[in-house]
Every structure is written in structure tokens, then in C-alpha cells.
Design a protein around this motif. Structure first.
Motif, short mmCIF file in Angstrom:
data_model
loop_
_atom_site.label_atom_id
_atom_site.label_comp_id
_atom_site.label_asym_id
_atom_site.label_seq_id
_atom_site.Cartn_x
_atom_site.Cartn_y
_atom_site.Cartn_z
N PHE A 98 50.55 8.39 -24.17
CA PHE A 98 49.89 9.58 -23.65
C PHE A 98 49.12 10.31 -24.75
N HIS A 99 49.62 10.21 -25.97
CA HIS A 99 48.96 10.88 -27.10
C HIS A 99 47.54 10.37 -27.28
N GLU A 100 47.33 9.06 -27.10
CA GLU A 100 45.98 8.51 -27.22
C GLU A 100 45.05 9.13 -26.20
N GLU A 101 45.55 9.31 -24.97
CA GLU A 101 44.73 9.91 -23.93
C GLU A 101 44.46 11.38 -24.24
N ALA A 102 45.50 12.09 -24.70
CA ALA A 102 45.34 13.51 -25.00
C ALA A 102 44.34 13.72 -26.12
N ARG A 103 44.37 12.87 -27.12
CA ARG A 103 43.42 12.99 -28.24
C ARG A 103 41.99 12.86 -27.76
N ARG A 104 41.75 11.91 -26.84
CA ARG A 104 40.39 11.73 -26.34
C ARG A 104 39.93 12.94 -25.53
N VAL A 105 40.84 13.48 -24.73
CA VAL A 105 40.47 14.66 -23.94
C VAL A 105 40.16 15.83 -24.86
N LEU A 106 41.03 16.08 -25.84
CA LEU A 106 40.81 17.19 -26.76
C LEU A 106 39.56 16.96 -27.60
N GLY A 107 39.29 15.70 -27.93
CA GLY A 107 38.07 15.39 -28.67
C GLY A 107 36.83 15.74 -27.85
N GLY A 108 36.89 15.47 -26.55
CA GLY A 108 35.79 15.82 -25.68
C GLY A 108 35.59 17.32 -25.58
N LEU A 109 36.69 18.07 -25.52
CA LEU A 109 36.60 19.52 -25.46
C LEU A 109 36.03 20.08 -26.76
N LYS A 110 36.43 19.49 -27.88
CA LYS A 110 35.87 19.93 -29.17
C LYS A 110 34.37 19.68 -29.21
N LEU A 111 33.97 18.54 -28.66
CA LEU A 111 32.55 18.22 -28.63
C LEU A 111 31.78 19.27 -27.83
#
Length: 318
Positions: free
Chosen positions: A65-78
Motif C-alpha cells: 500500500f505504501h507504493e500506492e500512497a507514495r504515487r498518490v502523494l506525489g501527484g498531489l505534490k505535483l
């Protein structure tokens, strides 16, 4: 919709290794972090951490789940970064997802060539080729750089490159090949060193050896071509690796030789087909192509619409 604060608390706890340290990083109270993580666990329906008093360790499902969370948070940062760039009217940012090979060997020289056109903010994330594709489709990256085979459905290839695999030897071992070329037959009875992904380089190498009736004495496999070069420098065997690592990340004490039997290697720079290409992205693509031409001997640039290399290599996917 998942609470972004809960995802951020989970990410911080994973990075810091404790709820207390995560609270300090986020500048909130420790009980708040604990509550947010528990609420997230209730929402996803599984434990994210094993708990032993104040100590926490991620569960197997928590790691996934951490891999998925990182991608979501990365998108929000973008999104936040883009909004800030619009507000302050500064030059657009550039977000790149690349495999370690491409990031290490080609991205930095391409950024250097941008000179005054280099955006103020550049984000470079390394990941597997499959995750590069996913980052483009999820729009958490502007551009993606990876080697084939990969599922390029829905992507646009701005630069498509083709070369061949090469051999890495210690400088001393390379003296046995004064003509500057390594005969594939010389692998017979020697240890083969290569990247171990059975869906990428290794099937091409195995097919070439099988066609030539060659059997090495043993093998060393790694998930990194750079590791393979280091093993070759230590004279543990003969490394067959991609040309991007070989020429883009030179290692002192090693010599790179072409094979007398060409084994193709393809890579490219992509974006999502539904995304508008900005001037900064177009300029980077131009510099990327120039770097590939300058660094990789015999680098060719097939037209994706006229070359079936993508389809051929994509058939190797599981």
C-alpha cells in the motif's frame, strides 16, 4: 475519499519508523498521527503496521500500500507545485520518471544542455519500467524514460533509441581483444554476469547464446547493470549489459567492447498521449536525443510509426 492527512501520516510513519518521529516531522501531536493511521487502516480494511509498544514495522500489505500512497502523494505534490508556479508566474516545472539506468546515464547530461532553459524546479524519480508507465498514465510525471520491453499503450514516444548490448571487462581482461570486439563464442566456459530480470535483457542474451550453442560455466545475476560492471571489474566473469549504463556511467578500471553478435536494446522517452506537451518538455526531449547520440556509439533513432521494434519487444512481456 481517503483523507490526505491520513496518507501523509502513514507516509511519515513509514519514512521515520515510529509514530513519534512522524509527529515531529509533520509538526503535529503523536496521538493525532496514531489516530490518523488507525483511521486509514479501518478504511483500507487491513493492518498497515505490526505494533510492539512504541515500535512499528510495516506489514506485507502495508508495504504494498505504501507504493500506492507514495504515487498518490506525489501527484498531489505535483498539483501543488504547478499551482504555485502559476501563482508566482515562474517557469514551468519538469517532472521526470525514469528507470535507474536512464536516470543515471542520460538525464543529468540532458538537463545540463538545457542551460538557461532549465526550469527552476525539476523532480526526477527513479522506478521500474512498469512504474514509469504507470506514473505517466496517472499523470504524476510529465515525461518517462525506460528501456523495452514495456507496455507503451496510450503513450507517445518523443524519442525512440536503438543500439546493442555490450560487454564489460576489466582493463586487464580486455587486453586479450586488441581488435576491440568481443566474440560471443568466448563466453563458453566463462561466468556470465548480467541483469537478472527474466523479462528484459536476459531472454535476449539467452536466445543469442542458445543460437550459437554456447554454454557459460556459471552466472552472476543482479537487478542492476552497474553491479554487473563492478563484478566484471573484479574479474568475476564477463558482463553483458545495456549500452546506456556502459557509456553513460563509466567505471574506472573497466573496458566496454561491442559484441560480434548484435543483441538489440531499445529505450525511449515518452509522455501520456492525452497530455499536451509543453515547450520545456519539448526542449528536454531535444536535448535527450542529442545526449543519446553523443554518448551511445551507433545509436539509431527509428521512427516509432515506421518501426515494429516496439511491438516486437513488447511481446516479451508476461
Amino acid at each position: 475519499m481517503m483523507d490526505v492527512r491520513a496518507l501523509e501520516a502513514f507516509e511519515a510513519a513509514m519514512s521515520c519508523g515510529s509514530m513519534t518521529a512522524a509527529a515531529k516531522q509533520l509538526n503535529i501531536a503523536q496521538p493525532t498521527v496514531t489516530r490518523l493511521v488507525k483511521e486509514l487502516e479501518a478504511e483500507v480494511g487491513f493492518d498497515l503496521f505490526h505494533r510492539n509498544g512504541p515500535r512499528i514495522t510495516p506489514t506485507d500489505k502495508g508495504l504494498k500500500f505504501h507504493e500506492e500512497a507514495r504515487r498518490v502523494l506525489g501527484g498531489l505534490k505535483l498539483i501543488r507545485d504547478r499551482a504555485e508556479a502559476i501563482r508566482s508566474e515562474r517557469q514551468e516545472a519538469l517532472d521526470i520518471a525514469a528507470t535507474p539506468t536512464m536516470a543515471g546515464g542520460l538525464v543529468a547530461p540532458a538537463l545540463q544542455l538545457l542551460a538557461e532553459d532549465l526550469p527552476q524546479d525539476v523532480d526526477l524519480q527513479t522506478m521500474t519500467a512498469d512504474h514509469v508507465v504507470e506514473a505517466l498514465r496517472n499523470r504524476t510525471a510529465d515525461l518517462g524514460i525506460a528501456g523495452f520491453p514495456l507496455d507503451a499503450t496510450g503513450l507517445v514516444a518523443h524519442v525512440l533509441c536503438e543500439s546493442t548490448l555490450v560487454v564489460a571487462l576489466s582493463d586487464r581482461a580486455a587486453r586479450a581483444y586488441p581488435d576491440g570486439r568481443f566474440p560471443l563464442r568466448d563466453l563458453a566456459g566463462k561466468r556470465l554476469i548480467s541483469a537478472g530480470n527474466r523479462y528484459r535483457l536476459r531472454p535476449l542474451i539467452d536466445a543469442a547464446m542458445q543460437a550459437a550453442g554456447i554454454r557459460p560455466s556459471g552466472s552472476i545475476t543482479s537487478n542492476s547493470s552497474l553491479n554487473a560492471i563492478m563484478a566484471a571489474r573484479a574479474e568475476l566473469g564477463v558482463a553483458i549489459i545495456d549500452p546506456v549504463t556502459a557509456y553513460g556511467i563509466p567505471v574506472k578500471g573497466t573496458t566496454i567492447l561491442p559484441l560480434d553478435t548484435p543483441i538489440p536494446y531499445l529505450w525511449g522517452l515518452f509522455s501520456d498521449s492525452h497530455r499536451v506537451t509543453t515547450p520545456a518538455q519539448t526542449r528536454f526531449a531535444e536535448m535527450f536525443r542529442q545526449v543519446c547520440a553523443d554518448l551511445i556509439p551507433d545509436c539509431r533513432f527509428p521512427n516509432p510509426s515506421e518501426n515494429d521494434a516496439i511491438a516486437q519487444t513488447s511481446r516479451m512481456l508476461p
